[in-house]
Motif scaffolding. Structure first.
Motif, PDB file in Angstrom:
ATOM      1  N   ALA A 161       0.812  -1.213   0.000  1.00  0.00           N
ATOM      2  CA  ALA A 161       0.000   0.000   0.000  1.00  0.00           C
ATOM      3  C   ALA A 161       0.847   1.264   0.000  1.00  0.00           C
ATOM      4  O   ALA A 161       0.380   2.330  -0.420  1.00  0.00           O
ATOM      5  N   SER A 162       2.081   1.149   0.456  1.00  0.00           N
ATOM      6  CA  SER A 162       2.968   2.315   0.496  1.00  0.00           C
ATOM      7  C   SER A 162       3.650   2.572  -0.841  1.00  0.00           C
ATOM      8  O   SER A 162       4.211   3.644  -1.059  1.00  0.00           O
ATOM      9  N   MET A 163       3.615   1.598  -1.735  1.00  0.00           N
ATOM     10  CA  MET A 163       4.262   1.745  -3.043  1.00  0.00           C
ATOM     11  C   MET A 163       3.362   2.513  -4.009  1.00  0.00           C
ATOM     12  O   MET A 163       2.154   2.596  -3.816  1.00  0.00           O
ATOM     13  N   PRO A 164       3.948   3.051  -5.081  1.00  0.00           N
ATOM     14  CA  PRO A 164       3.114   3.524  -6.187  1.00  0.00           C
ATOM     15  C   PRO A 164       2.235   2.385  -6.685  1.00  0.00           C
ATOM     16  O   PRO A 164       2.650   1.217  -6.667  1.00  0.00           O
ATOM     17  N   LEU A 216      -3.334  -6.744  12.510  1.00  0.00           N
ATOM     18  CA  LEU A 216      -3.429  -5.294  12.380  1.00  0.00           C
ATOM     19  C   LEU A 216      -2.047  -4.803  11.974  1.00  0.00           C
ATOM     20  O   LEU A 216      -1.044  -5.178  12.593  1.00  0.00           O
ATOM     21  N   THR A 217      -1.948  -3.974  10.951  1.00  0.00           N
ATOM     22  CA  THR A 217      -0.642  -3.569  10.441  1.00  0.00           C
ATOM     23  C   THR A 217      -0.612  -2.106  10.045  1.00  0.00           C
ATOM     24  O   THR A 217      -1.637  -1.544   9.620  1.00  0.00           O
ATOM     25  N   VAL A 218       0.569  -1.490  10.187  1.00  0.00           N
ATOM     26  CA  VAL A 218       0.818  -0.120   9.711  1.00  0.00           C
ATOM     27  C   VAL A 218       2.224  -0.071   9.138  1.00  0.00           C
ATOM     28  O   VAL A 218       3.126  -0.789   9.598  1.00  0.00           O
ATOM     29  N   PRO A 219       2.455   0.773   8.138  1.00  0.00           N
ATOM     30  CA  PRO A 219       3.825   0.983   7.660  1.00  0.00           C
ATOM     31  C   PRO A 219       4.591   1.867   8.640  1.00  0.00           C
ATOM     32  O   PRO A 219       3.998   2.697   9.332  1.00  0.00           O
ATOM     33  N   VAL A 220       5.893   1.675   8.697  1.00  0.00           N
ATOM     34  CA  VAL A 220       6.745   2.575   9.470  1.00  0.00           C
ATOM     35  C   VAL A 220       7.064   3.768   8.577  1.00  0.00           C
ATOM     36  O   VAL A 220       7.582   3.586   7.467  1.00  0.00           O
ATOM     37  N   SER A 226       8.886   5.555  -0.126  1.00  0.00           N
ATOM     38  CA  SER A 226       7.967   4.497   0.277  1.00  0.00           C
ATOM     39  C   SER A 226       8.475   3.793   1.529  1.00  0.00           C
ATOM     40  O   SER A 226       9.684   3.655   1.740  1.00  0.00           O
ATOM     41  N   ALA A 227       7.544   3.323   2.347  1.00  0.00           N
ATOM     42  CA  ALA A 227       7.917   2.608   3.566  1.00  0.00           C
ATOM     43  C   ALA A 227       8.572   1.281   3.203  1.00  0.00           C
ATOM     44  O   ALA A 227       8.079   0.539   2.359  1.00  0.00           O
TER      45      ALA A 227
END
Length: 266
Positions: A161-164, A216-220, A226-227
């Motif tokens: 999700a953090s990538m283009p 449950l997840t989140v990018p740093v 991008s993360a």
């Protein structure tokens, strides 16, 4: 050489002493990195860097001649394999993961569940740390130092999700050659999940990677692009309900932000 007759590639410096050519080259390399293996069009690079088309084209020609950049059959530019070879000799952006363990373990102690820290390596997610909470029923589906495909785990989907979007789609398409990588999900349901992470800034799902597991997840956060790191909390679905996930989400985000600050300060 007389003033005003400077050649097109002659190095100039601003008042701080920085080389404009080197600075512009770095801008282009960073922008190419954001576009991934698919590469970027000349238009993408001019828009992404704010540089003029002739400047970008001139620097790309030099980078291509020196084999740091290659041109694809689709008339795009991308980083060459030489950049990967150079990267092998660069230090890890994380350094020693053990120094981050107290931060990750503190979150596991507070929430009581299993907490992971994982780093992207190409199309894969390498799990640097796994810290256990006190809740007696645990979901040991991934071990520290294990590597899974990005489509195979919650934290990997956070990185997608953090990538283009086009880069993430390329990763997903490559993974479709082995449908087992998607676990209980399908490529289309994965795309939907990744889009939700993009919109919300976090991902919550259950029974998609493995039946009987919720995450449950989140990018740093990464201020430079991008993360490449992500954190996730894993538990059984009966415990990791959506309501509880929303309760512990602020702590997960705060821990991810703390790690980002610690790494960026190196």
């Amino acid at each position: 050489m007389m003033d005003g007759l400077r050649g097109p590639m002659e190095e100039t410096k601003d008042k701080s002493g920085k080389s404009q050519v080197v600075e512009r080259t770095c801008l282009i390399l960073r922008e190419l990195g954001r576009h991934g293996p698919r590469g970027a069009r000349l238009l993408d690079l001019t828009e992404g860097t704010g540089l003029s088309r002739p400047t970008v084209h001139r620097i790309l020609a030099t980078l291509t001649a020196e084999q740091f950049v290659e041109r694809t059959n689709g008339r795009r530019y991308r980083l060459s394999s030489i950049m990967y070879e150079l990267g092998l000799n660069a230090p890890s952006p994380v350094g020693d993961p053990a120094r981050l363990r107290p931060i990750v373990q503190a979150l596991a102690d507070r929430c009581g569940d299993t907490v992971y820290l994982a780093m992207r390596t190409g199309d894969f997610s390498h799990y640097l740390l796994r810290c256990e909470g006190a809740y007696p029923i645990r979901t040991h589906v991934v071990s520290a130092n294990q590597t899974l495909h990005l489509v195979s785990g919650h934290s990997g989907r956070s990185r997608l999700a953090s990538m283009p979007e086009d880069e993430a789609e390329d990763v997903i398409l490559r993974a479709t050659q082995d449908r087992k990588l998607f676990g209980e999900a399908t490529p289309d349901s994965l795309r939907d999940e990744v889009e939700r992470v993009r919109e919300n800034g976090y991902g919550w799902a259950r029974d998609v990677t493995f039946v009987g597991v919720a995450g449950l997840t989140v990018p740093v956060p990464n201020a430079r692009g991008s993360a490449y790191l992500a954190m996730s909390i894993s538990s059984i679905p009966q415990r990791m309900t959506q309501e509880r996930a929303m309760d512990i989400l602020p702590e997960l985000k705060a821990t991810a932000a703390e790690i980002a600050v610690m790494i960026s300060g190196d």
